[in-house]
Design a protein around this motif. Structure first.
Motif, PDB file in Angstrom:
ATOM      1  N   SER A  78      -3.472   1.837  64.440  1.00  0.00           N
ATOM      2  CA  SER A  78      -3.459   1.289  63.223  1.00  0.00           C
ATOM      3  C   SER A  78      -2.388   0.560  62.874  1.00  0.00           C
ATOM      4  O   SER A  78      -1.262   0.717  63.262  1.00  0.00           O
ATOM      5  CB  SER A  78      -3.892   2.406  61.972  1.00  0.00           C
ATOM      6  N   TYR A  79      -2.411  -0.859  62.395  1.00  0.00           N
ATOM      7  CA  TYR A  79      -1.218  -1.781  62.062  1.00  0.00           C
ATOM      8  C   TYR A  79      -0.646  -2.007  60.875  1.00  0.00           C
ATOM      9  O   TYR A  79       0.270  -2.134  60.461  1.00  0.00           O
ATOM     10  CB  TYR A  79      -1.619  -3.196  62.659  1.00  0.00           C
ATOM     11  N   PRO A  80      -1.518  -1.630  59.717  1.00  0.00           N
ATOM     12  CA  PRO A  80      -1.169  -1.920  58.445  1.00  0.00           C
ATOM     13  C   PRO A  80      -0.218  -0.807  57.913  1.00  0.00           C
ATOM     14  O   PRO A  80      -0.023   0.426  58.363  1.00  0.00           O
ATOM     15  CB  PRO A  80      -2.492  -1.792  57.455  1.00  0.00           C
ATOM     16  N   THR A  81       0.415  -1.172  56.686  1.00  0.00           N
ATOM     17  CA  THR A  81       1.241   0.086  56.143  1.00  0.00           C
ATOM     18  C   THR A  81       1.046  -0.065  54.516  1.00  0.00           C
ATOM     19  O   THR A  81       0.487  -0.933  53.928  1.00  0.00           O
ATOM     20  CB  THR A  81       2.772  -0.572  56.039  1.00  0.00           C
ATOM     21  N   VAL A  82       1.058   1.176  54.194  1.00  0.00           N
ATOM     22  CA  VAL A  82       1.045   1.770  52.853  1.00  0.00           C
ATOM     23  C   VAL A  82       2.089   2.011  52.020  1.00  0.00           C
ATOM     24  O   VAL A  82       2.758   2.974  52.507  1.00  0.00           O
ATOM     25  CB  VAL A  82      -0.409   2.442  52.478  1.00  0.00           C
ATOM     26  N   ARG A  83       2.680   1.132  51.277  1.00  0.00           N
ATOM     27  CA  ARG A  83       3.870   1.476  50.305  1.00  0.00           C
ATOM     28  C   ARG A  83       5.081   1.895  51.612  1.00  0.00           C
ATOM     29  O   ARG A  83       5.920   2.722  51.306  1.00  0.00           O
ATOM     30  CB  ARG A  83       3.891   2.902  49.597  1.00  0.00           C
ATOM     31  N   GLY A  84       5.123   0.734  52.726  1.00  0.00           N
ATOM     32  CA  GLY A  84       6.018   0.951  53.655  1.00  0.00           C
ATOM     33  C   GLY A  84       5.929   2.217  54.537  1.00  0.00           C
ATOM     34  O   GLY A  84       6.753   2.121  55.667  1.00  0.00           O
ATOM     35  N   GLN A  85       4.714   2.814  54.495  1.00  0.00           N
ATOM     36  CA  GLN A  85       4.413   3.953  55.481  1.00  0.00           C
ATOM     37  C   GLN A  85       3.421   3.520  56.289  1.00  0.00           C
ATOM     38  O   GLN A  85       2.423   2.858  55.900  1.00  0.00           O
ATOM     39  CB  GLN A  85       4.076   5.262  54.733  1.00  0.00           C
ATOM     40  N   ALA A  86       3.666   3.734  57.627  1.00  0.00           N
ATOM     41  CA  ALA A  86       2.759   3.298  58.698  1.00  0.00           C
ATOM     42  C   ALA A  86       1.315   4.016  58.629  1.00  0.00           C
ATOM     43  O   ALA A  86       1.534   5.529  58.418  1.00  0.00           O
ATOM     44  CB  ALA A  86       3.019   3.487  60.196  1.00  0.00           C
ATOM     45  N   VAL A  87       0.116   3.303  58.743  1.00  0.00           N
ATOM     46  CA  VAL A  87      -0.813   4.216  58.720  1.00  0.00           C
ATOM     47  C   VAL A  87      -1.005   4.788  59.949  1.00  0.00           C
ATOM     48  O   VAL A  87      -0.820   4.247  61.105  1.00  0.00           O
ATOM     49  CB  VAL A  87      -2.244   3.289  58.515  1.00  0.00           C
ATOM     50  N   THR A  88      -1.272   6.119  60.073  1.00  0.00           N
ATOM     51  CA  THR A  88      -1.697   6.821  61.565  1.00  0.00           C
ATOM     52  C   THR A  88      -2.807   6.228  62.258  1.00  0.00           C
ATOM     53  O   THR A  88      -3.931   6.038  62.029  1.00  0.00           O
ATOM     54  CB  THR A  88      -2.045   8.489  60.943  1.00  0.00           C
TER      55      THR A  88
END
Length: 109
Positions: A53-63
């Motif tokens: 997975s490539y996106p981040t949510v609030r600066g945290q990488a998606v697992t």
């Protein structure tokens, strides 16, 4: 690493179109949420299929997603464009913990 071509699902159905899983992994082009892979594990033990997975949510990488495929089983695994598309090449990567007696096919609606 091989790039799989997703076979479109036709109204009359389609035959399975699989090939041996590549030792270095495979790639496929996501198209919305309309692409999936089918992994068949013909070996005697369970394997793991990993899809980064490539996106981040609030600066945290998606697992990354890890899917177990039991011995002698086939699993259909969705490929999500918003999660699995590598921004560097526009493709989703797929890796396998083992490839002996493992086949994979890609399909799309």
């Amino acid at each position: 690493m091989a790039t799989l071509t997703a076979t479109p699902l036709a109204a009359a159905g389609v035959l399975n179109s699989t090939s041996a899983a590549a030792g270095g992994g495979d790639k496929v082009k996501p198209q919305g949420d309309h692409v999936w892979i089918e992994v068949t594990n013909g070996s005697g033990g369970s394997i793991n299929v990993t899809i980064p997975s490539y996106p981040t949510v609030r600066g945290q990488a998606v697992t990354d997603r890890v899917v177990a495929v039991a011995a002698s089983a086939t699993k259909k695994i969705p490929i999500y464009e918003d999660l699995n598309t590598n921004p560097a090449d526009g493709l989703a990567a797929i890796t396998y913990s083992a490839v002996t007696s493992v086949t994979v096919g890609a399909y799309r609606l």
